[in-house]
Design a protein around this motif. Structure first.
Motif, short mmCIF file in Angstrom:
data_model
loop_
_atom_site.label_atom_id
_atom_site.label_comp_id
_atom_site.label_asym_id
_atom_site.label_seq_id
_atom_site.Cartn_x
_atom_site.Cartn_y
_atom_site.Cartn_z
N GLN A 220 2.86 4.45 -1.19
CA GLN A 220 2.77 5.33 -2.34
C GLN A 220 3.79 6.43 -2.23
O GLN A 220 3.96 7.03 -1.16
CB GLN A 220 1.36 5.95 -2.45
CG GLN A 220 0.28 4.95 -2.70
CD GLN A 220 -1.09 5.62 -2.75
OE1 GLN A 220 -1.21 6.81 -2.51
NE2 GLN A 220 -2.10 4.83 -3.07
N PHE A 221 4.50 6.71 -3.30
CA PHE A 221 5.44 7.83 -3.34
C PHE A 221 4.63 9.11 -3.50
O PHE A 221 3.64 9.16 -4.22
CB PHE A 221 6.40 7.70 -4.52
CG PHE A 221 7.43 6.64 -4.34
CD1 PHE A 221 8.56 6.87 -3.56
CD2 PHE A 221 7.28 5.40 -4.92
CE1 PHE A 221 9.50 5.91 -3.39
CE2 PHE A 221 8.24 4.41 -4.75
CZ PHE A 221 9.35 4.67 -3.98
N LYS A 222 5.05 10.17 -2.82
CA LYS A 222 4.35 11.46 -2.94
C LYS A 222 5.25 12.50 -3.54
O LYS A 222 6.38 12.49 -3.52
CB LYS A 222 3.86 11.93 -1.57
CG LYS A 222 2.78 11.03 -1.03
CD LYS A 222 2.24 11.57 0.26
CE LYS A 222 1.12 10.65 0.74
NZ LYS A 222 0.48 11.14 1.92
N SER B 222 0.81 -1.22 0.00
CA SER B 222 0.00 0.00 0.00
C SER B 222 0.85 1.28 0.00
O SER B 222 0.31 2.37 0.04
CB SER B 222 -0.92 0.00 1.24
OG SER B 222 -0.15 0.04 2.41
#
Length: 55
Positions: free
Chosen positions: A53-55, A51
């Motif tokens: 996620q790169f931001k 789950s």
């Protein structure tokens, strides 16, 4: 362009016999198992990694 292939060393004589004996001896040893708590921790890490996620 051709790439040269390196020769693979081959064990012979006493060295080869010693290698085989040690390998057979190690193959008979018990394989370590994960504890229940370690399995739970790994499961949590796996779930978080899916789950992420790169931001």
């Amino acid at each position: 362009m051709a790439i040269t292939i390196k020769n693979i060393p081959v064990l012979e004589g006493a060295t080869a016999e010693d290698f085989v004996l040690r390998a057979d001896k190690n193959a008979r040893k018990a394989t370590p198992r994960l504890s229940v708590t370690a399995k739970k921790r790994l499961q949590k890490v796996l779930e978080k990694s899916r789950s992420f996620q790169f931001k």
